[in-house]
Design an enzyme around this catalytic site. Structure first.
Site, mmCIF file in Angstrom:
data_model
loop_
_atom_site.group_PDB
_atom_site.id
_atom_site.type_symbol
_atom_site.label_atom_id
_atom_site.label_comp_id
_atom_site.label_asym_id
_atom_site.label_seq_id
_atom_site.Cartn_x
_atom_site.Cartn_y
_atom_site.Cartn_z
ATOM 1 N N SER A 164 -4.963 -3.616 1.013
ATOM 2 C CA SER A 164 -5.603 -4.124 -0.200
ATOM 3 C C SER A 164 -5.351 -5.613 -0.399
ATOM 4 O O SER A 164 -6.204 -6.328 -0.904
ATOM 5 C CB SER A 164 -5.085 -3.355 -1.419
ATOM 6 O OG SER A 164 -3.695 -3.577 -1.582
ATOM 7 N N ASN A 165 -4.159 -6.088 0.002
ATOM 8 C CA ASN A 165 -3.753 -7.432 -0.425
ATOM 9 C C ASN A 165 -4.175 -8.554 0.520
ATOM 10 O O ASN A 165 -4.049 -9.719 0.174
ATOM 11 C CB ASN A 165 -2.240 -7.481 -0.671
ATOM 12 C CG ASN A 165 -1.427 -7.160 0.566
ATOM 13 O OD1 ASN A 165 -1.929 -6.507 1.482
ATOM 14 N ND2 ASN A 165 -0.190 -7.608 0.588
ATOM 15 N N LYS A 190 -10.463 2.280 8.895
ATOM 16 C CA LYS A 190 -10.767 2.880 7.596
ATOM 17 C C LYS A 190 -10.698 1.747 6.591
ATOM 18 O O LYS A 190 -9.630 1.223 6.287
ATOM 19 C CB LYS A 190 -9.763 3.970 7.227
ATOM 20 C CG LYS A 190 -10.245 4.806 6.023
ATOM 21 C CD LYS A 190 -9.130 5.493 5.279
ATOM 22 C CE LYS A 190 -8.448 4.615 4.271
ATOM 23 N NZ LYS A 190 -9.233 4.165 3.101
ATOM 24 N N HIS A 192 -10.508 -0.509 3.326
ATOM 25 C CA HIS A 192 -9.855 -0.268 2.042
ATOM 26 C C HIS A 192 -10.925 -0.224 0.953
ATOM 27 O O HIS A 192 -11.757 -1.126 0.875
ATOM 28 C CB HIS A 192 -8.823 -1.359 1.738
ATOM 29 C CG HIS A 192 -7.862 -0.931 0.679
ATOM 30 N ND1 HIS A 192 -8.223 -0.801 -0.638
ATOM 31 C CD2 HIS A 192 -6.566 -0.552 0.748
ATOM 32 C CE1 HIS A 192 -7.175 -0.381 -1.338
ATOM 33 N NE2 HIS A 192 -6.154 -0.212 -0.515
ATOM 34 N N SER A 248 1.545 1.071 1.209
ATOM 35 C CA SER A 248 2.716 1.507 0.446
ATOM 36 C C SER A 248 3.575 2.468 1.244
ATOM 37 O O SER A 248 3.115 3.143 2.167
ATOM 38 C CB SER A 248 2.270 2.201 -0.840
ATOM 39 O OG SER A 248 1.718 3.471 -0.535
ATOM 40 N N GLU A 271 3.537 -0.873 8.294
ATOM 41 C CA GLU A 271 4.276 -2.001 7.716
ATOM 42 C C GLU A 271 4.228 -1.757 6.221
ATOM 43 O O GLU A 271 3.185 -1.861 5.594
ATOM 44 C CB GLU A 271 3.600 -3.306 8.162
ATOM 45 C CG GLU A 271 4.382 -4.535 7.821
ATOM 46 C CD GLU A 271 3.952 -5.052 6.473
ATOM 47 O OE1 GLU A 271 4.527 -4.586 5.472
ATOM 48 O OE2 GLU A 271 3.066 -5.912 6.424
ATOM 49 N N CYS A 308 3.572 -8.824 0.988
ATOM 50 C CA CYS A 308 4.652 -7.943 1.465
ATOM 51 C C CYS A 308 5.942 -8.742 1.651
ATOM 52 O O CYS A 308 7.020 -8.176 1.690
ATOM 53 C CB CYS A 308 4.264 -7.243 2.752
ATOM 54 S SG CYS A 308 3.516 -8.326 3.949
#
Lengths: 523, 523
Positions: A164-165, A190, A192, A248, A271, A308
């Site tokens: 997402s980020n 896949k 997001h 996550s 990760e 992260c």
């Protein structure tokens, strides 16, 4: 909803499977986090059948793709970068709508994404790895020695989960995809659901590169999905041979467990983030308290804390200089804006986690950013706690994804060591100190190194350089596989496995194992 | 029972934990498979507490052991080899009693074990690996480039499971132990109960080396155990950070699943065997049918078939030369003796599996060895079957551990390709053909390479060379981790993980990352 719909913006909302756009775009929409409302583009939710088709398309492409030369793969990666740059304005505009990330940041991230692709292309044209051979010795006693040579094969179709980020650099054509394609593995991404339209635009760039370079159609596939079932079907598909995931701990662990429990287990490279502790040694603190505080806040505010590598833990000695640090830190924090997060889900989790942490005994608010002016905005927050209370509450080590940090005040350097001993695995940690201080804290450096994937001196952890010597990973739970990096040239090695060729006629050997390869070391 | 007991033979029957011999030797005995009766030495069954103590002793030793220099570790490995050679007569005599393996074979295996240890010592004195660094560039825009260097750290205490079929080379001081110690990881060996006394004697040699080299006491630990509980406790212990295992698919998969399901998952390196298919191309068959048949039987009879590389599947074209092959094969088999297996359990499994396979429709007995003269002896057996019947019965791909092979007769080369497509992962496969034939079967070579860890031309798979370019592993189920080898220098890499040092003062850098290392490649 916004005004645009699929027709006017050319977003099909479909999957890209085996070279074809497919699926009915009727299941979910993108969301504009700044405006806090859905975008009218509709996307298809991949059915089990569509996931199956994507995995099979990737596997069908594998036989041809693995036989392309390194130069052909390099040209393909370069072409993907070129095609992304062709559409950069549209990509950035749409990613901005879907993520709320600033245009300049998205510009930089697109550049980084293309540089990653080009870096792997450069590597493929001139790999630096040595190869080993052991010469035959027919005269050896008691048994002759056979000629053996150690090569590497691509592992097979790789499933990649967009993060997402980083809607570009860790998503559709991001590091996992680039390294898998460089290794010779077809990919099923896949996308997001938080940036489904961005994924589609990037896929269109890749699709043009596939055509231009005449690559097999299924070498890259995109499935759109916002439900867990799509992910589960994908990682359990027998044709998928490895998974690259950034996200996550909770979701990563579920998928990792599925990969291990398959009839044929496969590697899962997750990760999963970390809190990236910052250790400040006293002499540097005395010299630089104010600038250390400012740098810390700036780093933790990058991407509104949604990195992260965001520095979420600060560890320092309780001494007079710390008071100056706290004052500057608080001043700097007070200037930080509340802002929307990448998704409403991330915002809700931030609120829930920070509320829970603030209620822990001994935890105090150190400083906050500006108050939120809209209900979907989240306010930057720093807490402070003593070492003993920190060590008594494991939940303080949980990653709070957002503009957040905990400052732990130690009475002694021994307390710092105790905290290190209790730390979970981390992507990174930084030690801030004068050079003479570093010389005296060998044990701290040694102990901390066994907790992290990257150990940093006098710099902040945000900003992960894409290069040969990068390691973006670390002991669990920072990564599900501490032996691997998800960034840099070495990330390619996640998707190959060794093979020994014994007594093979040189005409049948892979090119990098023939005697003319200067990087072949023969024993 | 035999005459000797623990007193006269100096077998304590105890565990070796943190430098001390401990535990009450009252739980299980060794077994003499040739005489088919227990040996009177008694051994302790490790309690949960003892397994815990061993893991903690290893972890306590880790902090000191990981800081020893490469030279110190090399001296230690050399000293272990020296101490084993000091006791070689006792070790071989006792291993012979416990396994029934011929003295000459055990002599060779001891030599190989010592050579492995010395090879890692040689490597540590002069490693061939390149190291990567990316130089700082403070002037770079838009952001400066930090100095980054990629190093490797030992992963932590390693649990090693001794294998029944190599009481020395894949056991107490075998490849897993040697590579873990070379990597800087302390070891807890779970001795195989089929050669518990051999494990004790080898441990005594290691214990002397620990003293001579002043290594930390817990750097090597042995626990004796014949019950599954000991293994379970060991692989689930939080201080154990990786597992090396050689053994059956059934047990290996149970332990692998436990490692994945831990709160902190750890790598499980299970080398689980395979059937090592042999493909014979028609022109070579026409030239050499008789010698190919003899070589095949000799290879499958090594260690009475109890090698993980035993050639258990032969694939050839149904043509006139095959008749000559079958005749020679049958003649050669007829001369092979029935013999005891390593353990009664292995013998019982062999009987059960071969009976079941013989009852499959379309499966016929091709030839047998001499009839057994004692009830605990097993008779060599070869079956034959058509491609279609082979492909219709997955159980024909199960490894039958013992002097056994299945010959599959193909009508066409296409049928050979079909069989390859259906093959599970294998440690090895061999292609036997004339050089001109090999040139024409590129697709067969390509397809087979994706099924195996080692691809062999015109040689048998038995005999795994210990060298740089060896790969002993392969796609699942040959190995639980196809990215790794359990034999050769590269096996050390199973027990290290990367770490990036960013902006680190050169005085604090590990030696191999400093500019003076000639193997440092700086970009």
């Amino acid at each position: 909803m916004n005004k645009q719909d699929n027709t006017t913006t050319n977003i099909s909302g479909q999957h890209f499977i085996g070279g074809n756009w497919t699926g009915k775009a009727d299941s979910f929409t993108s969301f504009n986090p700044v405006e806090n409302k859905p975008i009218s583009w509709m996307f298809s939710e991949a059915t089990q059948q569509e996931v199956n088709e994507a995995a099979i398309a990737a596997d069908n492409a594998f036989a041809a793709y693995r036989q392309t030369s390194s130069i052909q793969k390099a040209d393909f990666l370069d072409e993907i970068a070129k095609q992304i740059m062709t559409d950069i304005d549209d990509i950035i505009a749409i990613a901005h709508q879907e993520t709320g990330l600033p245009l300049a940041r998205l510009q930089g991230e697109t550049g980084r994404t293309c540089n990653q692709l080009k870096m792997f292309a450069t590597y493929l044209r001139s790999p630096s790895d040595v190869r080993y051979a052991d010469a035959a010795n027919p005269e050896r006693l008691p048994l002759p020695k056979a000629d053996t040579r150690l090569g590497y094969l691509p592992i097979g179709p790789v499933a990649v989960f967009g993060a997402s980020n980083f809607p570009l650099a860790f998503s559709t054509a991001g590091g996992d995809t680039a390294s898998a394609l460089a290794a010779g593995c077809p990919v099923v991404v896949k996308g997001h659901p938080a940036h489904a339209a961005t994924s589609e635009l990037v896929t269109k760039a890749i699709a043009r590169a596939i055509e231009t370079c005449r690559m097999p159609a299924g070498v890259f596939n995109l499935i759109q999905s916002s439900e867990p079932a799509g992910a589960r079907t994908l990682v359990q598909h027998p044709k998928i041979k490895a998974v690259g995931f950034t996200g996550s701990l909770k979701v990563g662990r579920i998928l990792a467990d599925m990969c291990s429990a398959r009839p044929q287990p496969i590697p899962f490279y997750g990760e999963l983030g970390s809190i990236n502790p910052q250790f400040i040694l006293p002499a540097l603190m005395a010299e630089n308290a104010e600038s250390l505080a400012r740098t810390q806040v700036q780093s933790m505010m990058m991407g509104h804390g949604q990195f992260c590598t965001s520095p979420g833990l600060i560890v320092a000695l309780k001494d007079p200089a710390l008071k100056r640090y706290l004052a500057s830190f608080t001043d700097e924090m007070a200037m930080q804006e509340a802002a929307p997060m990448l998704t409403p889900g991330i915002a809700a989790t931030y609120q829930k986690m920070t509320q829970a942490l603030m209620s822990i005994k001994g935890v105090n608010v150190l400083s906050q950013g500006k108050a939120a002016t809209a209900s979907h905005h989240t306010r930057p927050l720093a807490l402070t706690v003593s070492v003993s209370d920190y060590l008594a509450n494991e939940s303080l080590q949980d990653e709070v994804f957002g503009p957040f940090a905990v400052l732990v005040q130690c009475d002694t350097m021994e307390e710092m060591d105790q905290l290190i001993a209790a730390l979970e695995g981390q992507l990174t940690a930084s030690i801030h100190g004068l050079e003479r201080e570093l010389k005296d804290c060998g044990q701290l450096i040694e102990n901390l190194s066994y907790k992290v994937g990257r150990l940093i001196f006098n710099q902040m952890p945000t900003g992960v350089e894409v290069c040969y010597s990068m390691n973006h990973g670390g002991p669990y739970p920072a990564s599900t596989d501490s032996r691997s990096t998800s960034v840099g040239i070495e990330s390619l090695k996640r998707f190959v496995r060794p093979i020994c060729y014994q007594n093979m006629p040189s005409g049948q050997l892979p090119a990098d194992l023939r005697p003319e390869n200067p990087q072949l070391i023969t024993f």
